[in-house]
Design a protein around this motif. Structure first.
Motif, mmCIF file in Angstrom:
data_model
loop_
_atom_site.group_PDB
_atom_site.id
_atom_site.type_symbol
_atom_site.label_atom_id
_atom_site.label_comp_id
_atom_site.label_asym_id
_atom_site.label_seq_id
_atom_site.Cartn_x
_atom_site.Cartn_y
_atom_site.Cartn_z
ATOM 1 N N ASN A 133 77.375 82.561 4.797
ATOM 2 C CA ASN A 133 77.031 82.883 6.239
ATOM 3 C C ASN A 133 78.256 82.848 7.026
ATOM 4 N N SER A 176 80.181 80.582 7.933
ATOM 5 C CA SER A 176 80.405 79.577 8.713
ATOM 6 C C SER A 176 81.639 79.405 9.609
ATOM 7 N N ASP A 210 72.303 83.175 5.845
ATOM 8 C CA ASP A 210 72.331 81.798 5.712
ATOM 9 C C ASP A 210 71.383 81.432 4.640
ATOM 10 N N GLN A 251 78.931 72.841 3.620
ATOM 11 C CA GLN A 251 79.993 72.592 4.870
ATOM 12 C C GLN A 251 80.611 71.443 4.367
ATOM 13 N N SER A 279 73.348 72.222 5.688
ATOM 14 C CA SER A 279 74.066 73.213 4.503
ATOM 15 C C SER A 279 74.115 72.474 3.171
ATOM 16 N N ALA A 323 69.718 73.091 2.164
ATOM 17 C CA ALA A 323 70.006 74.519 1.713
ATOM 18 C C ALA A 323 69.880 74.406 0.093
#
Ligand code: NAD
Length: 315
Positions: A32, A34, A61, A83, A100, A104
């Motif tokens: 994604n 980020s 995402d 993350q 995340s 996820a």
């Protein structure tokens, strides 16, 4: 074989995707992009992959995408997306970490279980251990993270174990110990130190510099993923460290200064909440069960990272 690499634009994911492509696999990357760090570095990470016929990238995402459709034709999942970063995980941003790293991961495991896959390799972290006197760390030792980031990585690992125990999902978790080398994340110590030293600026070390890490060169971390995908072992967790044992940060900085040819000086500041004092990996389980044997020592690995920093920042 067809593989999905999550976090494919990131440091470890991009190296892993390159290796899988080189081995002739059909690789789908998802990321994604980020905003944790500069997108230009991620574009740089992907520059070789974008030219490969057997690589495609989905900019999306994991929290929003229909994952069963993506996984339907995939044999292997390498779940590298997260993350990352210990220090930023305190405070308001924790939601990004829980979304995340936990949610996820659960979505991906659910989808993998629904469609069926050959192997799910999860990028775990030495941060799941927290502070311990029992060094080197062993996989069956206590896990008590000292950062919110570590808590989310442990939750992801526990979810993987859960899907294995309940549904027989073939999962392997790799607990990476401080990975470094070309394209290392810009919030990580070596990246920051090398960049400053090449610019002749003094560096700031949090703590007394006597904290130690088991530094793992990127190529060794990538090899561990391939071994984990090939083994018929599942439901296991493995430490993945480098060949040098634990090295004091001050010693690593000596090597960086030597390779960079500059010593602009060091300033020492207070320790940071969430940083573990010592990490040391006992990799004997990975050696026995996966045939893992880390090859690149700190001198050669740092030299490669110095070259990368020179190139990417034109220094
Ligand atoms: P990185 O930040 O460079 O790569 C992670 C990538 O995941 C990023 O490109 C990001 O955009 C992507 N991502 C994050 N959330 C996403 C989401 N919801 N959907 C899609 N993509 C998303 O980090 P890295 O250093 O390459 O780390 C890779 C993995 O290894 C992570 O799981 C991290 O926790 C783990 N790990 C890394 C280290 C290390 O030393 N680098 C150590 C232990 C564990």
């Amino acid at each position: 074989m067809k593989a999905l690499v999550t976090g494919a634009a990131g440091f470890i994911g991009s190296h892993l995707a390159e290796k899988l492509v080189a081995e002739g696999m059909d690789v789908l990357g998802i990321d994604n992009f980020s905003d944790y760090y500069d997108r230009r570095l991620k574009d740089y990470n992907l520059r070789r992959l974008r030219d490969e016929d057997n690589f495609s990238l989905l900019e999306a995402d994991l929290l929003e995408q229909g994952l069963p459709q993506i996984l339907a034709d995939r044999d292997l999942v390498f779940h590298q997306a997260a993350q990352a970063g210990v220090r930023a995980s305190w405070g308001e941003d924790f939601q990004i970490y829980s979304d995340s790293n936990v949610l996820a991961t659960q979505r991906l495991l659910e989808a993998a279980n629904e469609v069926g896959i050959d192997k799910f390799v999860y990028a775990s972290s030495s941060s799941v251990y927290g502070e311990t006197e029992d060094l080197p760390m062993q996989e069956d030792g206590r896990t008590r993270p000292v950062s919110p980031y570590g808590v989310t990585k442990l939750a992801g690992e526990n979810l993987c174990q859960l899907y294995h125990h309940n549904f027989g999902l073939p999962v392997v978790s790799l607990r990476y110990f401080t990975v470094y080398g070309e394209r290392q994340r810009p919030d990580m110590a070596f990246h920051i130190f090398i960049k400053s030293i090449l610019q002749c600026e003094p560096i700031t070390i949090f703590g007394d510099g006597q904290q130690s890490r088991n530094f793992t060169y990127i190529e060794d971390a990538v090899t561990a993923n391939l071994l984990a995908a090939r083994t018929n072992v599942s439901g296991e967790v493995f430490n993945i460290g480098g060949p040098d044992g634990n090295i004091e940060l001050n010693r690593a900085v000596d090597i960086i200064e030597e390779k960079a040819g500059q010593s602009p000086g060091r300033e020492y500041q207070g320790e940071v909440d969430g940083d573990v004092r010592h990490t040391a990996a006992d990799c004997s389980k990975a050696a026995e069960m996966l045939g893992y044997e880390p090859k690149t020592g700190l001198e050669a690995g740092i030299e490669a990272e110095v070259e990368y920093i020179r190139e990417v920042y034109d220094l």
